[in-house]
Design a protein around this motif. Structure first.
Motif, PDB file in Angstrom:
ATOM      1  N   ASN A 153       0.835  -1.198   0.000  1.00 36.32           N
ATOM      2  CA  ASN A 153       0.000   0.000   0.000  1.00 36.32           C
ATOM      3  C   ASN A 153       0.873   1.252   0.000  1.00 36.32           C
ATOM      4  O   ASN A 153       0.742   2.127  -0.855  1.00 36.32           O
ATOM      5  N   LYS A 154       1.776   1.321   0.973  1.00 38.52           N
ATOM      6  CA  LYS A 154       2.752   2.408   1.028  1.00 38.52           C
ATOM      7  C   LYS A 154       4.124   1.805   1.299  1.00 38.52           C
ATOM      8  O   LYS A 154       4.249   0.827   2.020  1.00 38.52           O
TER       9      LYS A 154
ATOM     10  N   PHE B 248      -2.809  -2.634 -10.388  1.00 41.03           N
ATOM     11  CA  PHE B 248      -2.646  -1.285  -9.884  1.00 41.03           C
ATOM     12  C   PHE B 248      -3.830  -0.870  -9.015  1.00 41.03           C
ATOM     13  O   PHE B 248      -4.914  -1.452  -9.085  1.00 41.03           O
TER      14      PHE B 248
ATOM     15  N   GLY C 258      -6.179   1.836  -8.906  1.00 43.69           N
ATOM     16  CA  GLY C 258      -6.675   2.976  -9.675  1.00 43.69           C
ATOM     17  C   GLY C 258      -5.588   3.542 -10.565  1.00 43.69           C
ATOM     18  O   GLY C 258      -4.881   2.791 -11.256  1.00 43.69           O
ATOM     19  N   GLU C 259      -5.424   4.852 -10.529  1.00 46.23           N
ATOM     20  CA  GLU C 259      -4.417   5.513 -11.347  1.00 46.23           C
ATOM     21  C   GLU C 259      -3.251   6.009 -10.498  1.00 46.23           C
ATOM     22  O   GLU C 259      -2.532   6.931 -10.887  1.00 46.23           O
ATOM     23  N   ARG C 260      -3.048   5.379  -9.361  1.00 44.44           N
ATOM     24  CA  ARG C 260      -1.948   5.778  -8.490  1.00 44.44           C
ATOM     25  C   ARG C 260      -0.623   5.222  -9.013  1.00 44.44           C
ATOM     26  O   ARG C 260      -0.548   4.099  -9.494  1.00 44.44           O
ATOM     27  N   ILE C 261       0.419   6.023  -8.924  1.00 44.44           N
ATOM     28  CA  ILE C 261       1.716   5.716  -9.523  1.00 44.44           C
ATOM     29  C   ILE C 261       2.498   4.732  -8.652  1.00 44.44           C
ATOM     30  O   ILE C 261       2.484   4.811  -7.425  1.00 44.44           O
ATOM     31  N   THR C 262       3.196   3.795  -9.306  1.00 45.40           N
ATOM     32  CA  THR C 262       3.961   2.783  -8.578  1.00 45.40           C
ATOM     33  C   THR C 262       5.108   2.283  -9.461  1.00 45.40           C
ATOM     34  O   THR C 262       5.341   2.822 -10.544  1.00 45.40           O
TER      35      THR C 262
ATOM     36  N   ARG D 250       2.566   4.755 -14.597  1.00 44.41           N
ATOM     37  CA  ARG D 250       1.526   5.761 -14.380  1.00 44.41           C
ATOM     38  C   ARG D 250       0.236   5.231 -15.009  1.00 44.41           C
ATOM     39  O   ARG D 250      -0.154   5.647 -16.104  1.00 44.41           O
TER      40      ARG D 250
ATOM     41  N   SER E 200      -3.342   4.664 -16.371  1.00 45.01           N
ATOM     42  CA  SER E 200      -4.443   5.571 -16.688  1.00 45.01           C
ATOM     43  C   SER E 200      -5.270   4.964 -17.810  1.00 45.01           C
ATOM     44  O   SER E 200      -4.838   4.040 -18.502  1.00 45.01           O
TER      45      SER E 200
ATOM     46  N   PRO F 180       1.481   2.014  -4.518  1.00 45.67           N
ATOM     47  CA  PRO F 180       0.467   1.016  -4.183  1.00 45.67           C
ATOM     48  C   PRO F 180       0.190   0.065  -5.348  1.00 45.67           C
ATOM     49  O   PRO F 180      -0.118   0.504  -6.460  1.00 45.67           O
TER      50      PRO F 180
END
Length: 399
Positions: A59-60, A81, A83-87, A104, A106, A188
């Motif tokens: 998660n973090k 992923f 959602g659209e959270r960067i990892t 990224r 999207s 995440p």
């Protein structure tokens, strides 16, 4: 041998002494997603999914594969992923330096050149805005699982997304700093079915691709750098952002001992993050002076393209010739493309007199008032080299 060639040789051919992780031989390429194999930092959990078996959810923070020193070969895994959270994933990791593949996710990943990106990290800083050329679109599934395959061979990497036959991304020169190291999975995201096949490189050459800037004399590659200093700042009423106060040329350090040569990354990039990191604590803005010499056969004016991040002031023979801002996310002060460093950021005319001309740059690392840092650097290219001879400079040691 050039400075970059020496750097590449040291980076990819020389043995590394004193590694923090022992080398292990993978008898099986499958890596279990269980606590026994992973050192966690942050909010990390181990789950079981009926379709994916063991799942690592970050998660973090990150999860680092224990007792691993990976160099060349193939890394494959499935990821889902949030959602659209960067990892992303970092590899050849040594303490705070690594190579990284950055996602990224999207809805427009199939056409957006910002979908996946390669970058190095140094001093715990992700340098995404210095390596805008190393990003591309990818067939990412935003709702479900994605299969990621990395093929690493010396200085090169190919990335395949979701079974693509041709590489989704090709990187000709990895510049993270080490030829081997540990592997970290960042959040995440969920991860499953990780496999590692050492030395399986599918015929990918190990030698770095040719760097055109290394032999292109238009690039200003040889600079001396001062020690970092605290840049005086003030609130800009128009931008509503803390900005550096215009530096005074006479405040530049005069003592020769305070200046050190700084070697460029591929592309003629003066990567200040690699050398200095964020170079500060607290909310203050950090500045650095750079200087070089250009010898001219006669009085002339040279057009210059310049790329930089944050704020820059350029002087020639003591007089201000150019100043501007490239502050990511700040309307009216962010240069195309998207606040990243590029030679399209700006241009100006550089007046040169016959003989030696001192070119001096003051540049600061002003990102969101100093609360956060990404890549920090400079790139400069002359329109031509007719009637001039840029400084050759001394080779700098790799930091």
């Amino acid at each position: 041998m050039s400075t970059v060639s020496k750097y590449a040789s040291a980076l990819f051919l020389a043995p590394i002494i004193g590694l923090s992780h022992p080398v292990i031989a993978f008898e099986s390429s499958h890596i279990p997603m269980t606590p026994a194999r992973w050192q966690v930092n942050g909010e990390v959990s181990f789950q079981h999914d009926r379709s994916k078996q063991d799942v690592l959810f970050v998660n973090k923070g990150y999860a680092e594969l224990k007792n691993t020193n990976f160099s060349n070969g193939t890394i494959e895994f499935d990821t889902k992923f949030v959602g659209e959270r960067i990892t992303g994933i970092t590899f050849r990791q040594h303490d705070d330096e690594a190579d990284a593949l950055y996602f990224r996710p999207s809805a427009d990943c199939a056409v957006s050149d910002e979908c996946i990106q390669y970058m190095p990290t140094a001093h715990h800083v992700f340098e995404w805005d210095l390596y805008g050329k190393d990003q591309t679109h990818a067939p990412i599934n935003l709702q479900g699982w994605n299969h990621i395959k990395l093929v690493l061979s010396g200085a090169r990497m190919n990335v395949f997304i979701n079974g693509a036959r041709a590489p989704t991304m090709t990187i000709g020169t990895l510049v993270g700093g080490f030829p081997d190291g540990s592997i970290r999975l960042h959040g995440p995201a969920s991860y499953a079915h990780l496999s590692i096949a050492p030395n399986i490189v599918d015929g990918l050459p190990a030698v770095a691709s040719t760097d055109p800037a290394e032999v292109d004399l238009r690039y200003v590659r040889h600079w001396l750098a001062s020690k970092p200093f605290v840049m005086p700042s003030r609130m800009d009423a128009t931008l509503q952002e803390n900005t550096g106060i215009d530096p005074v040329y006479s405040s530049m350090p005069q003592a020769t001992a305070l200046w050190k040569p700084i070697a460029p990354d591929p592309g003629g990039l003066i990567n200040l993050t690699r050398w200095y990191g964020d170079a500060q604590t607290g909310p203050g803005i950090t500045g650095i002076w750079l200087k070089t010499t250009i010898d001219a056969d006669y009085d002339q004016i040279k057009h210059v393209d310049i790329g930089w991040t944050r704020e820059v002031w350029l002087f020639v023979n003591g007089k201000l010739a150019f100043q501007s801002k490239n502050l990511y996310g700040i309307k009216g002060a962010s240069k195309e493309p998207g606040g990243r460093l590029s030679l399209t950021n700006g241009s100006f005319d550089l007046p040169l007199k016959k003989g030696a001309n001192q070119v001096v740059v003051a540049i600061d690392d002003n990102f969101a008032g100093g609360q956060q840092h990404w890549g920090w650097g400079l790139e400069m290219r002359l329109a031509n080299t007719d009637g001039i001879r840029p400084a050759a400079g001394a080779a700098a040691a790799v930091p």
